[in-house]
Write a protein that holds these residues in place. Structure first.
Motif, PDB file in Angstrom:
ATOM      1  N   ALA A 169     -37.183   4.252   2.812  1.00  0.00           N
ATOM      2  CA  ALA A 169     -38.004   4.422   1.606  1.00  0.00           C
ATOM      3  C   ALA A 169     -38.470   5.864   1.513  1.00  0.00           C
ATOM      4  O   ALA A 169     -38.733   6.511   2.533  1.00  0.00           O
ATOM      5  CB  ALA A 169     -39.221   3.497   1.685  1.00  0.00           C
ATOM      6  N   LYS A 170     -38.580   6.339   0.272  1.00  0.00           N
ATOM      7  CA  LYS A 170     -39.185   7.668   0.057  1.00  0.00           C
ATOM      8  C   LYS A 170     -40.679   7.459  -0.165  1.00  0.00           C
ATOM      9  O   LYS A 170     -41.087   6.824  -1.148  1.00  0.00           O
ATOM     10  CB  LYS A 170     -38.552   8.376  -1.136  1.00  0.00           C
ATOM     11  CG  LYS A 170     -39.187   9.749  -1.390  1.00  0.00           C
ATOM     12  CD  LYS A 170     -38.485  10.533  -2.476  1.00  0.00           C
ATOM     13  CE  LYS A 170     -39.304  11.740  -2.963  1.00  0.00           C
ATOM     14  NZ  LYS A 170     -39.401  12.854  -2.046  1.00  0.00           N
ATOM     15  N   VAL A 171     -41.483   7.944   0.780  1.00  0.00           N
ATOM     16  CA  VAL A 171     -42.945   7.781   0.721  1.00  0.00           C
ATOM     17  C   VAL A 171     -43.569   9.127   0.381  1.00  0.00           C
ATOM     18  O   VAL A 171     -43.319  10.124   1.067  1.00  0.00           O
ATOM     19  CB  VAL A 171     -43.484   7.268   2.078  1.00  0.00           C
ATOM     20  CG1 VAL A 171     -45.005   7.177   2.045  1.00  0.00           C
ATOM     21  CG2 VAL A 171     -42.868   5.908   2.411  1.00  0.00           C
ATOM     22  N   VAL A 172     -44.369   9.154  -0.682  1.00  0.00           N
ATOM     23  CA  VAL A 172     -45.033  10.385  -1.106  1.00  0.00           C
ATOM     24  C   VAL A 172     -46.532  10.199  -0.917  1.00  0.00           C
ATOM     25  O   VAL A 172     -47.112   9.225  -1.416  1.00  0.00           O
ATOM     26  CB  VAL A 172     -44.701  10.697  -2.589  1.00  0.00           C
ATOM     27  CG1 VAL A 172     -45.510  11.887  -3.088  1.00  0.00           C
ATOM     28  CG2 VAL A 172     -43.207  10.959  -2.734  1.00  0.00           C
ATOM     29  N   VAL A 173     -47.149  11.117  -0.170  1.00  0.00           N
ATOM     30  CA  VAL A 173     -48.581  11.024   0.119  1.00  0.00           C
ATOM     31  C   VAL A 173     -49.269  12.164  -0.617  1.00  0.00           C
ATOM     32  O   VAL A 173     -48.959  13.337  -0.364  1.00  0.00           O
ATOM     33  CB  VAL A 173     -48.835  11.142   1.639  1.00  0.00           C
ATOM     34  CG1 VAL A 173     -50.322  11.024   1.942  1.00  0.00           C
ATOM     35  CG2 VAL A 173     -48.036  10.078   2.407  1.00  0.00           C
ATOM     36  N   ILE A 174     -50.186  11.826  -1.537  1.00  0.00           N
ATOM     37  CA  ILE A 174     -50.889  12.872  -2.298  1.00  0.00           C
ATOM     38  C   ILE A 174     -52.243  13.100  -1.647  1.00  0.00           C
ATOM     39  O   ILE A 174     -53.119  12.230  -1.686  1.00  0.00           O
ATOM     40  CB  ILE A 174     -51.068  12.472  -3.781  1.00  0.00           C
ATOM     41  CG1 ILE A 174     -49.742  12.007  -4.383  1.00  0.00           C
ATOM     42  CG2 ILE A 174     -51.625  13.653  -4.578  1.00  0.00           C
ATOM     43  CD1 ILE A 174     -49.888  11.481  -5.807  1.00  0.00           C
ATOM     44  N   GLY A 175     -52.421  14.263  -1.030  1.00  0.00           N
ATOM     45  CA  GLY A 175     -53.647  14.573  -0.271  1.00  0.00           C
ATOM     46  C   GLY A 175     -53.348  14.422   1.210  1.00  0.00           C
ATOM     47  O   GLY A 175     -53.009  13.321   1.662  1.00  0.00           O
ATOM     48  N   GLY A 176     -53.449  15.503   1.948  1.00  0.00           N
ATOM     49  CA  GLY A 176     -53.075  15.489   3.366  1.00  0.00           C
ATOM     50  C   GLY A 176     -54.266  15.608   4.298  1.00  0.00           C
ATOM     51  O   GLY A 176     -54.157  16.160   5.386  1.00  0.00           O
ATOM     52  N   GLY A 177     -55.429  15.059   3.881  1.00  0.00           N
ATOM     53  CA  GLY A 177     -56.621  15.060   4.739  1.00  0.00           C
ATOM     54  C   GLY A 177     -56.538  13.932   5.757  1.00  0.00           C
ATOM     55  O   GLY A 177     -55.459  13.635   6.283  1.00  0.00           O
ATOM     56  N   VAL A 178     -57.674  13.278   6.013  1.00  0.00           N
ATOM     57  CA  VAL A 178     -57.701  12.263   7.070  1.00  0.00           C
ATOM     58  C   VAL A 178     -56.858  11.047   6.672  1.00  0.00           C
ATOM     59  O   VAL A 178     -56.012  10.585   7.449  1.00  0.00           O
ATOM     60  CB  VAL A 178     -59.156  11.845   7.399  1.00  0.00           C
ATOM     61  CG1 VAL A 178     -59.163  10.808   8.514  1.00  0.00           C
ATOM     62  CG2 VAL A 178     -59.982  13.062   7.807  1.00  0.00           C
ATOM     63  N   VAL A 179     -57.049  10.516   5.457  1.00  0.00           N
ATOM     64  CA  VAL A 179     -56.237   9.376   5.008  1.00  0.00           C
ATOM     65  C   VAL A 179     -54.765   9.761   4.979  1.00  0.00           C
ATOM     66  O   VAL A 179     -53.897   9.073   5.537  1.00  0.00           O
ATOM     67  CB  VAL A 179     -56.678   8.892   3.595  1.00  0.00           C
ATOM     68  CG1 VAL A 179     -55.654   7.922   3.004  1.00  0.00           C
ATOM     69  CG2 VAL A 179     -58.056   8.240   3.646  1.00  0.00           C
ATOM     70  N   GLY A 180     -54.481  10.883   4.325  1.00  0.00           N
ATOM     71  CA  GLY A 180     -53.086  11.285   4.116  1.00  0.00           C
ATOM     72  C   GLY A 180     -52.342  11.561   5.412  1.00  0.00           C
ATOM     73  O   GLY A 180     -51.192  11.141   5.577  1.00  0.00           O
ATOM     74  N   SER A 181     -53.005  12.244   6.350  1.00  0.00           N
ATOM     75  CA  SER A 181     -52.292  12.561   7.605  1.00  0.00           C
ATOM     76  C   SER A 181     -52.068  11.292   8.424  1.00  0.00           C
ATOM     77  O   SER A 181     -51.030  11.141   9.076  1.00  0.00           O
ATOM     78  CB  SER A 181     -53.031  13.633   8.408  1.00  0.00           C
ATOM     79  OG  SER A 181     -54.350  13.222   8.665  1.00  0.00           O
ATOM     80  N   ASN A 182     -53.029  10.369   8.376  1.00  0.00           N
ATOM     81  CA  ASN A 182     -52.833   9.102   9.106  1.00  0.00           C
ATOM     82  C   ASN A 182     -51.755   8.243   8.460  1.00  0.00           C
ATOM     83  O   ASN A 182     -50.963   7.597   9.155  1.00  0.00           O
ATOM     84  CB  ASN A 182     -54.155   8.343   9.226  1.00  0.00           C
ATOM     85  CG  ASN A 182     -54.978   8.861  10.395  1.00  0.00           C
ATOM     86  OD1 ASN A 182     -54.729   8.503  11.546  1.00  0.00           O
ATOM     87  ND2 ASN A 182     -55.911   9.757  10.123  1.00  0.00           N
ATOM     88  N   ALA A 183     -51.716   8.245   7.133  1.00  0.00           N
ATOM     89  CA  ALA A 183     -50.645   7.521   6.433  1.00  0.00           C
ATOM     90  C   ALA A 183     -49.286   8.114   6.820  1.00  0.00           C
ATOM     91  O   ALA A 183     -48.336   7.388   7.140  1.00  0.00           O
ATOM     92  CB  ALA A 183     -50.852   7.615   4.920  1.00  0.00           C
ATOM     93  N   ALA A 184     -49.225   9.434   6.828  1.00  0.00           N
ATOM     94  CA  ALA A 184     -47.942  10.106   7.133  1.00  0.00           C
ATOM     95  C   ALA A 184     -47.491   9.803   8.559  1.00  0.00           C
ATOM     96  O   ALA A 184     -46.299   9.604   8.812  1.00  0.00           O
ATOM     97  CB  ALA A 184     -48.087  11.609   6.908  1.00  0.00           C
TER      98      ALA A 184
END
Ligand SMILES: NC(=O)C1=CN([C@@H]2O[C@H](COP(=O)(O)OP(=O)(O)OC[C@H]3O[C@@H](n4cnc5c(N)ncnc54)[C@H](O)[C@@H]3O)[C@@H](O)[C@H]2O)C=CC1
Ligand SMILES: CC(=O)C(=O)O
Ligand SMILES: [Mg+2]
Length: 372
Positions: A169-184
């Protein structure tokens, strides 16, 4: 000080403001703690556990609010809880006021002193009382998204990792703070094709160093955002402008043009959401579909893993609860500019600029109110 812990009443919210170990710390500091009956039962703490830690058990939320000088909660107070607040009572919890005018008005009316976990700051430019729940929600966002991509939920039937011979899957994370980096981190661990967008160059550098090419990091212009969102199977909304309503970065037109059966997880929904088509959902009914795109917009995601979340939250909040109880709110706020940043409403005035701006209300400098 008398500290009160009511049972949370939001849909499927099993977290609790204080675990028995936190109660013991407060009692050791000479304070009294009153806990609503069964407040911790959802995560395995009985009334007996709280009594063993030194708390007194009260039969109703009404009694807890009536007796306590400081209320320690997890989620924002709902209307019936707000009606129980009184002048000068201290409320310490998540508030998320910028997208919530009725709550803001009620807190102003109450005359209470309302400190929001999510706007307390630290010396490193972080949000120490939001961070633990952002870690949880970020990690959870990929599992929520993975389910939303399943056919039974209306998704396009894509497995995040793919299998040998197929695309992940192509996963796009908008915002690379705490939520975004953990999602990534979770998405990369599941071998997705991951792109993170942020508009802080420092954040992009840090993420690039961490992921070493296993996630792409992209500067977040309107153009880049549109390109990546339209190609995505799963988009995670993880932006934040502290205290303020989230910017609507993904428009209803983008949603119309996304792939059929794509999914979005709008973690930023507690600040109003960063997708134009988002509206808050509950754990009981977490998703809905707009233009063939599955939307997951639960505003209390960590409530689903309430035991992990409660411990993580208590670890962060306990030193502040102790400070507020030992010194009283006035001295504690005057002594600590980072805790003062958490003060959103006090004695009928809005003391957080972003909240005042969001609702067109007058902003009052908290220092002036505290007589500093
Ligand atoms: N739904 C839920 O259950 C939960 C929601 N949250 C929410 O998740 C959101 C994110 O929180 P954190 O990651 O802790 O915040 P954070 O401050 O660590 O990260 C936010 C990031 O967004 C970036 N950003 C701001 N504007 C942007 C733009 N226009 N384009 C791209 N990036 C942009 C910032 O540079 C920053 O890196 C908050 O609204 C928070 O309240 C957090 C925990 C649970
Ligand atoms: C941060 C937040 O809204 C939550 O943990 O529910
Ligand atoms: Mg479409």
């Amino acid at each position: 000080m008398i500290i009160g812990v009511p049972k949370e009443i939001k849909n499927h919210e099993y977290r609790v403001g204080m675990v028995p170990a936190s109660v013991r710390e407060l009692v050791n500091h000479g304070h009294q703690v009153v806990v609503e009956t069964n407040a911790g039962l959802g995560i395995g703490f009985t009334d007996e556990d709280y009594v063993a830690a030194g708390a007194a058990i009260l039969a109703s939320a009404e009694e807890v609010f009536a007796k306590a000088e400081m209320i320690v909660k997890v989620k924002e107070p709902l209307a019936n809880e707000r009606a129980r607040l009184r002048q000068d009572q201290l409320l310490f919890t998540y508030l998320h006021l910028a997208p919530d005018l009725p709550q803001t008005e009620d807190l102003v009316k109450s005359g209470a002193v309302c400190i929001a976990y999510e706007t307390v700051t630290d010396d490193r430019g972080g949000l120490p009382l939001l961070a633990p729940m952002s870690e949880v929600a970020g990690r959870m966002s990929i599992q929520a998204g993975a389910q939303a991509l399943e056919k039974s939920r209306g998704g396009r039937g894509v497995l995040i990792s793919g299998v040998p011979g197929t695309d992940p899957a192509k996963v796009v994370v908008i915002g690379g703070g705490v939520v975004g980096s953990n999602a990534a981190r979770i998405a990369v661990g599941m071998r997705a094709d991951v792109t993170i967008l942020d508009r802080s160059i420092d954040t992009l550098r840090r993420l690039d160093a961490e992921f070493g090419g296993r996630a792409k990091v992209v500067y977040s212009t309107a153009d880049a955002l549109e390109r990546h969102v339209l190609e995505a199977d799963l988009v995670i909304g993880a932006v934040l402008i502290p205290g303020a309503a989230a910017p609507k970065l993904v428009t209803a037109d983008h949603i119309k043009r996304m792939k059929q059966g794509a999914a979005i997880v709008d973690v930023a929904i507690d600040q109003g959401g960063c997708f134009e088509t988002s509206k808050a959902t509950t754990h009981a009914e977490p998703t809905y579909i707009v233009d063939d795109v599955v939307h997951y917009c639960v505003a209390n995601m960590p409530g689903a893993v309430a035991r992990t979340s409660t411990f993580a939250l208590n670890n962060a909040t306990l030193p502040y609860i102790i400070k507020l109880a030992n010194k009283g709110y006035k001295q504690a706020l005057l002594d600590d500019k980072h805790l003062l940043a958490g003060l959103n409403v006090m004695h009928g005035k809005v003391t957080c600029k972003e909240v005042a701006e969001a609702h067109n209300l007058a902003y009052v400098d908290p220092k002036a109110l505290l007589g500093a």
